[in-house]
Design an enzyme around this catalytic site. Structure first.
Site, PDB file in Angstrom:
ATOM      1  CG  HIS A 457      -0.993   5.552  -5.264  1.00 12.10           C
ATOM      2  ND1 HIS A 457       0.058   4.935  -5.893  1.00 12.10           N
ATOM      3  CD2 HIS A 457      -0.650   6.865  -5.167  1.00 12.10           C
ATOM      4  CE1 HIS A 457       1.007   5.805  -6.155  1.00 12.10           C
ATOM      5  NE2 HIS A 457       0.595   6.991  -5.738  1.00 12.10           N
ATOM      6  NE  ARG A 458      -5.618  -1.031  -2.304  1.00 10.14           N
ATOM      7  CZ  ARG A 458      -6.709  -1.734  -1.964  1.00 10.14           C
ATOM      8  NH1 ARG A 458      -6.732  -2.359  -0.786  1.00 10.14           N
ATOM      9  NH2 ARG A 458      -7.738  -1.820  -2.781  1.00 10.14           N
TER      10      ARG A 458
END
Length: 484
Positions: A457-458
């Site tokens: 999710h980064r």
């Protein structure tokens, strides 16, 4: 007239060789100083060529290796490029070659033992005259604790149980005197010493050249040895254990649940240890998961046509994923330092394969550029090499996206754990008949499979992953482009 630059001049050379990419043994070479005299002819004197055979780094993630077998025995003559030893890395067994001609004078790390990358595992002598010197060097390399083996002289203790030797304080000072000397222990032994709070400096090794083994640590901790441990090793090691150390070691197991009666403890293989390490690493990455149903009727029909030509369903799915990644490069990106991310220039699909004793992910490199038939052929070759544990490092550690398919086992859905260094992994379930309704309210039965993707999710957001899955679904539902 003699040149003033050559008269009475001594020049010392040193060299450093490294080979992180070549699976070969890199020895260190010791040369005597080279003296150039004032006469026109230069005389090079090399007194000794005794080389250490190091544990090679067979992959970027390898920290230690296990000796599967020595192809050569002590005293055998070696030729440059000849296989000497088979080493088990974290992913494969590889034949390791030598760069030099010579004689295998001594084996420092025996079969079945492990050693960290860069540690000496053998000694190579250039001539027979140097074998004795090489053996002495081998003993000094790994035998810093070898001289401490004689102190536990009380032979009658060999028939005693583990408890009696502990109270005897007399033999304890012997190993303490050896404190400043180098302690050589296997990685497993070090791990056990830390776990049971055993002072490894006080333990006398019973392995080759005084190496401390797991059995030595178990004996020093006063715990029951495993089935593979030999009795003498247990007795010898309990003698030097001082009472304070035993108290600390006894306190450690109290926090652990008692072992189940009849249970057997099996240590990780090198591959299992690597998988465990990677899985623990992945816990530090913030991930999210998205599921998407895909209709597979057209893909199933295409597979029926191309299967006789050697095409596998894995190749079809890998090709479809690669084509979708080409349109959504952020899903093919990776973040390794938490501060930036990289758009990978190649689309390399790693596919999870279960093999005996572990899991490995052979990589289909440039999967978007290969045609379906060549991709299938390449995949079959990789699977054969994986099951024979003969994959080269670049064939299993260069993936940019991973595909895991359990559909052949009838699994309808599952979540996959994101491998470190990748942006996403796709979990593919089985294709099953499903009742669906169209826009007009008519019911029909279609084959559908559920695809779940776990992403970092980064760098990958929900909209990115949804768009990628929509593209993947369109390719699978209209698979003609896969054969182009």
């Amino acid at each position: 007239m003699a040149s003033p630059f050559l008269s009475n001049t001594t020049i010392s050379f040193s060299s450093s060789l490294s080979s992180s990419h070549l699976p070969r043994l890199l020895p260190s070479i010791s040369f005597s100083p080279i003296r150039f005299k004032s006469n026109p002819r230069r005389i090079l004197i090399v007194r000794s060529k005794i080389r250490e055979i190091f544990m090679p780094a067979l992959s970027s993630t390898m920290t230690e290796g296990k000796i599967v077998s020595w192809v050569k025995s002590e005293g055998d003559k070696l030729s440059k490029g000849e296989s000497v030893v088979v080493v088990e890395s974290d992913k494969a067994d590889m034949d390791v070659e030598t760069f030099y001609d010579g004689i295998l004078a001594a084996i420092v790390v025996g079969e079945g033992e492990t050693a960290p990358v860069g540690a000496a595992i053998g000694i190579l002598a250039e001539t027979e005259d140097e074998i004795a010197e090489a053996k002495a060097k081998a003993a000094s390399k790994s035998g810093a604790s070898t001289p401490s083996a004689p102190p536990p002289s009380p032979a009658p203790a060999a028939t005693s149980t583990l408890a009696p030797p502990k109270p005897a304080p007399a033999p304890a000072p012997a190993p303490v005197a050896e404190g400043p000397r180098k302690t050589v222990a296997t990685p497993h032994a070090k791990k056990l010493a830390k776990q049971h709070k055993v002072d490894i400096e006080s333990v006398v090794g019973t392995g080759p050249y005084g190496r401390i083994t797991p059995a030595d640590i178990e004996a020093a901790a006063g715990i029951a040895p495993s089935k593979t441990n030999v009795g003498p090793a247990v007795v010898v090691e309990t003698t030097p254990a001082a009472p304070p150390k035993a108290t600390a070691a006894a306190a450690a197991p109290s926090s652990l649940p008692p072992p189940v009666p009849g249970s057997t403890v099996v240590p990780f293989t090198t591959m299992q240890a690597a998988v465990s390490k990677n899985m623990v690493e992945s816990l530090s990455v913030p991930t999210f998961r998205v599921g998407y149903p895909v209709t597979t009727d057209a893909l199933d029909a295409l597979y029926a046509k191309v299967k006789p030509k050697g095409v596998t369903m894995t190749a079809l799915l890998a090709k479809a994923a690669a084509m979708a990644l080409a349109q959504h490069p952020v899903v093919n990106a990776s973040c390794k330092d938490g501060k930036s991310f990289t758009y990978n220039s190649n689309i390399n699909i790693a596919v999870a394969v279960a093999i005996n004793g572990g899991l490995i992910t052979p990589v289909l490199q440039d999967a978007d550029k290969l045609d379906l038939y060549l991709l299938s052929q390449k995949w079959k070759e990789l699977v054969e090499k994986a099951r024979a544990k003969q994959l080269q490092p670049q064939e299993y550690n260069s993936g940019t996206f991973t595909l895991s398919n359990l559909g052949m086992f009838g699994v309808d859905r599952f979540d996959a754990i994101l491998p470190p260094g990748q942006g996403a992994i796709m979990a593919v379930g089985a294709s099953k008949p499903t009742v669906v309704a169209d826009a007009d309210g008519f019911f029909s039965v279609k084959n559908k499979m559920l695809v779940n993707v776990t992403a970092d999710h980064r760098i990958v957001y929900g909209a990115d992953l949804a768009a990628f899955l929509q593209t993947f679904s369109k390719i699978v539902e209209n698979p003609e482009s896969l054969t182009l």
